[in-house]
Write a protein that holds these residues in place. Structure first.
Motif: not given
Ligand code: NAD
Length: 295
Positions: A12, A29, A32, A64, A231
């Motif tokens: 994000g 928002y 964290r 998320l 990831f």
């Molecule tokens: P992450 O855990 O790094 O980020 C998630 C963010 O959401 C965190 O900053 C957390 O504080 C926030 N968060 C959690 N609950 C919340 C709430 N209720 N309100 C507001 N913020 C909230 O995860 P990520 O790696 O960035 O992955 C995010 C999504 O993208 C997941 O669904 C994941 O499966 C998908 N995704 C990730 C990757 C990757 O390479 N990291 C690739 C493709 C898809």
């Protein structure tokens, strides 16, 4: 277009940064505070709840970690569904088609359009704007967001049915989970036979066994033993479990998905949810008594 972004994690944050860099106003928002502060330092406007984002933005995007988090962000008492300005919600998370349909339904009842738009391409793709976005929902909404998607990567329209893009993403991730795990297993076997890890990866990439796992994940995070691809194992396991749930609903579970899921559950148990998913090789190495060291 006034934008909002909720969930400023590995994926994000760089996506929000690209939207800001393209000149958009972005209200942000995250639970964290430090993530919100880092986005504000780049010019974003802080919000103290999802609802506040949806009061400030007509298009709200979210990235998320789970379906539960998405439902809370959308339908909670301070959820985006109660926002005054929001017209559409674009969910970039991987949450499975059931959660996605619940989000579509809740927003539809309030006259807000929803697109599910899970992404592939990892943190590097989010940074560089080279993600693949799989999108389902109304075609007119997809068309209206073309310029926005172009900032993030390449958007492919999967279909009108809510949740279809989630199904697409889950099957993509099963294939990615499988190729990473099986490449790890094969290379461990090769090391035990005395082969050089770097030579094995070179040959795979020049031959018919090459995949994204050998082309990118191994050279970047496994061979140098940095295990920092970006990831989390917990998220990979979430995706494999969601795949199995969808496949079970469709009565289409096969033996390969079940075996791959078992390997990932072992990784979760032995390496922990916060480990990088490239650590999938570690339990395989431990069982074989060798290390794949390409430094
Ligand atoms: P992450 O855990 O790094 O980020 C998630 C963010 O959401 C965190 O900053 C957390 O504080 C926030 N968060 C959690 N609950 C919340 C709430 N209720 N309100 C507001 N913020 C909230 O995860 P990520 O790696 O960035 O992955 C995010 C999504 O993208 C997941 O669904 C994941 O499966 C998908 N995704 C990730 C990757 C990757 O390479 N990291 C690739 C493709 C898809």
């Amino acid at each position: 277009m006034r934008l909002g972004f909720i969930g400023l994690g590995h994926m994000g944050f760089p996506m929000a940064r690209r939207l800001l860099g393209a000149g958009h106003t972005v209200a942000v928002y995250d639970t964290r505070e430090e993530a919100v502060n880092a986005a504000v330092a780049l010019g974003a406007q802080p919000a103290s709840a999802p609802r506040e984002v949806a009061d400030a933005a007509d298009t709200v995007l979210a990235s998320l970690p789970s379906g539960q988090a998405c439902l809370e962000v959308v339908t909670g008492t301070q959820g985006v569904a109660h926002g005054t300005r929001i017209k559409r919600f674009v969910d970039l998370s991987t949450v499975g088609s059931e959660a996605s349909r619940a989000v579509h339904q809740a927003l539809h009842e309030r006259g807000i359009a929803a697109l599910d738009s899970p992404v592939s391409g990892g943190v590097a793709g989010a940074d560089n704007g080279t993600l693949t976005l799989m999108v389902s929902g109304a075609q007119a909404e997809f068309d209206a967001l073309k310029d926005l998607f172009d900032i993030l990567g390449r958007a492919i329209y999967v279909g009108a049915k809510p949740g279809s893009a989630q199904t697409m993403k889950l099957l993509n991730n099963l294939v990615a989970a499988t190729t990473l795990a099986v490449t790890a297993e094969a290379v461990v076997m090769g090391v035990k036979a005395g082969l050089d890890p770097r030579v094995m990866i070179d040959v795979l990439n020049a031959g018919s066994g090459g995949t994204h796992a050998s082309r990118d994940k191994f050279p970047r995070s496994v061979l140098p033993r940095t295990f920092d691809y970006g990831f989390a194992t917990g998220l990979m396991v979430k995706d494999v479990r969601l795949y199995l749930e969808e496949a079970a609903r469709l009565e289409a579970v096969g033996v390969i998905a079940a075996a791959v899921a078992e390997q990932w559950e072992t990784t979760l148990r032995e390496e922990g949810a916060d480990s990088d998913f490239t650590a999938v090789i570690k339990p395989i190495e431990a069982a074989a008594g060798v290390i794949v060291d390409g430094r």
